[in-house]
Structures are given as C-alpha cells and as structure tokens.
Design a protein around this motif. Sequence first.
Motif, PDB file in Angstrom:
ATOM      1  N   ARG A 171       0.842  -1.209   0.000  1.00  0.00           N
ATOM      2  CA  ARG A 171       0.000   0.000   0.000  1.00  0.00           C
ATOM      3  C   ARG A 171       0.873   1.253   0.000  1.00  0.00           C
ATOM      4  NH1 ARG A 171      -2.156   2.320   4.237  1.00  0.00           N
ATOM      5  NH2 ARG A 171      -2.150   0.454   5.523  1.00  0.00           N
ATOM      6  N   ASP A 205      -7.044   1.555  -2.798  1.00  0.00           N
ATOM      7  CA  ASP A 205      -8.383   1.146  -2.359  1.00  0.00           C
ATOM      8  C   ASP A 205      -8.546  -0.376  -2.416  1.00  0.00           C
ATOM      9  OD1 ASP A 205      -9.108   3.670  -1.762  1.00  0.00           O
ATOM     10  OD2 ASP A 205     -10.212   4.061  -3.632  1.00  0.00           O
ATOM     11  N   ARG A 247      -7.270  -2.201   0.859  1.00  0.00           N
ATOM     12  CA  ARG A 247      -7.994  -2.129   2.152  1.00  0.00           C
ATOM     13  C   ARG A 247      -8.786  -3.398   2.474  1.00  0.00           C
ATOM     14  NH1 ARG A 247      -7.854   3.239   0.868  1.00  0.00           N
ATOM     15  NH2 ARG A 247      -6.306   4.228   2.189  1.00  0.00           N
ATOM     16  N   GLU A 285      -8.387  -5.711   5.758  1.00  0.00           N
ATOM     17  CA  GLU A 285      -9.518  -5.924   6.683  1.00  0.00           C
ATOM     18  C   GLU A 285      -9.795  -7.409   6.867  1.00  0.00           C
ATOM     19  OE1 GLU A 285     -12.675  -3.564   5.034  1.00  0.00           O
ATOM     20  OE2 GLU A 285     -11.658  -1.690   5.542  1.00  0.00           O
TER      21      GLU A 285
END
Length: 356
Positions: free
Chosen positions: A152, A162, A165, A169
């Motif tokens: 990232r 994006d 993410r 998670e």
Amino acid sequence: MHHRQLFKQAVENAGHAVFITDREGAIEYVNPKFEARSGYTREEAVGRNPRIIKSGKQDEEFYDRMWQTILSGEQWNANLINQRKNGELYHVEQTISPIENDDGEITHFVAIESDVTNYRLRKQQLDVLNRVLRHNLKNGMNIILGRAELLRDSLGDDRLQDHMRPIEERADALATLSDKAGTVRSLFEEEVSAEIAINVTELVSDVVTAFSEEHPTVSIELDELDPLYARADSRLRLAVEELLDNAVAHNNKSVPEVTITTTPSKQRKSEDWVDIEIIDNGPGIPDQELETIKQGKETPLQHGTGLGLWIVYWTVSLYGGEVTFVDNSSRGTGVVLSLPRMSADSSVRGPPAENS
C-alpha cells in the motif's frame, strides 16, 4: 419390586460395560453393554478371565499394580486400551471395586468400564484444530498484513490503494478468528466447580470500562445495581466482551447505543437466577444466526457467520445457564445471559480468561 431384582435390572440396563469376577479373576457375570462392546457373548465370557479383552497395550507392571490395589481392598481407576473379539481396539476408563462378605473378606470384584474412544479422538481433533487455527493462521495472516502494508505504501495510485484495504480488513478478521479459537479451547479445558461464584455486577462493569476506552464513540448505558453473584468464573468475560463487540460491529447507526443491565432474572422469572441483558439499537442478530444457535447445530445451508455467538452459548452452558434472544422494539434487539444465582460467600476466583 425386590431391591435385589431392581439392582439386577439397573445393572442389566446400565450404559457402561459391567463385569463381575471371583477373587481369582474368573468372570461370573457380564451385562449386555459388555457383550455389545467386547463382542463376546455372556456364554463366551463367563468362566473365562478378563484377559479375553486384553490388547497387549498395557505391560505386566500395570496389571501387577491393579491386583495389588484391589487385593488390598482399594478401588482401582485407570485408562486403558481393550481389544474386541474382532480385533478392534477401544479406549476405556475403568473402575474396579472389591466386594467383601460380612466377615470383611474379599470374595468378588466388580469392574465398570466406560468407552472413551470418541472422547479421546475429539480431544485430539480439538488439539490439532487449535494448533492449526491459532498458530498457522495467525502467522500466515501476520505475513499477509505486513506485505499488504508495504504494498500500500509503495502504490502511488489511490485507486490501487483502495484495493488493498479489503485485503487488510479480511486478514485482520482472520487473525481475530485465530484468537477466538484459543478462547474456545479455554472453555473446554477446565470444568466448573459446583461451588464457584463470581460478582457478575463487578465483572460487567470492568468489561464496560475497558470497552468504553477502546470505543469512545459508542454510547454505553450501564445500570449499576447491587452486587449480584452467579455460578460463573472469569471466562464469563469472554461472553460479555463478545456481545459488546457484536453490538457495535453490526450496528448501522451513526451513534451505536448499548444498554447493559444486571438484575435478578426476569427471563426465568425467579430470584434464583441472574440476568445480564445487553440491548443495542442496531439491526439485531441475523435470523439465520439465531436459528442456528437455537437448533444447536450447523448445516451447510444454515450456519453462523463465525465463532462469536457459539462462544457466548458455550460459555453460558458451561455454568448451567441459558441464552435468550429478545426483540425489544423500543430499545432495539438484544441477548440475555441467565446464570444460576449464588451467595456472596461462595465467591472464588475461577481459571484466568485466556486471550493469548
């Protein structure tokens, strides 16, 4: 019915294998469960020695200790491996007690054996699953998280960032699942003493304090009432923490609101029980998840989304309690944990909650 007749019927119908030998060890009686488990009929077993079910997995010293124990009038307890007539091995927990006549002389021995083969296998399965889930999953996820972070940082394009993410998670969620596997282990490893008690009001208050520090944007209302003690130990924290996490994680309101109350039981309508009620203003627990817990089993079509509610259910069941789901439209939906009430003077500390 004559007592002797009643006793014979009880032994005939017992769920454990029972056999009685004379003082020399020759079998005089076996019950139907012994026949079913060993594969030997009563006719084949009576008059012979229990060596017929000997597997060779115990050494001579084992049997020497057994004879020394029972001939001295003591009870013998052991785990051992037997062999069925067809050669299959099975694990048993064995108790042998001497039977004395009126003069105090040992005339017979009675052996009771419960088959623990499945229990032993389940314990092994749990150990292996625990290792795989906790160790391998956790280590793997840590590597993925570390690399994802490096990726990232090196991606200049916001749109590409994006995409990173959801990876982070999900990896986070799987690492949490690994911790929960450890939690489940702690629930199965220690029995709960009948005498144990904990100050539930204090425990809930401690959990709420810690949770509020971690989630300052959540509105938590705690009804601090008189101390109430219940049959539980420190593992109860796991269930309360899980329900608080749940109330916030699935909440779609701008300000999640949670109300926790500890009272003598309204759910079981009895002063002999304590209720911990956790109600939130979110959408509630999905129907499928509720149904799974109520049925007490998972199927390919109907299963929970994770371990969370099962942990709550198993923890409360450990203490002989009950989990109820309430739909209180004015304040939202919630869960009530009902636990047997205890007096303050029986309070002792239970095993520590294991989070590692």
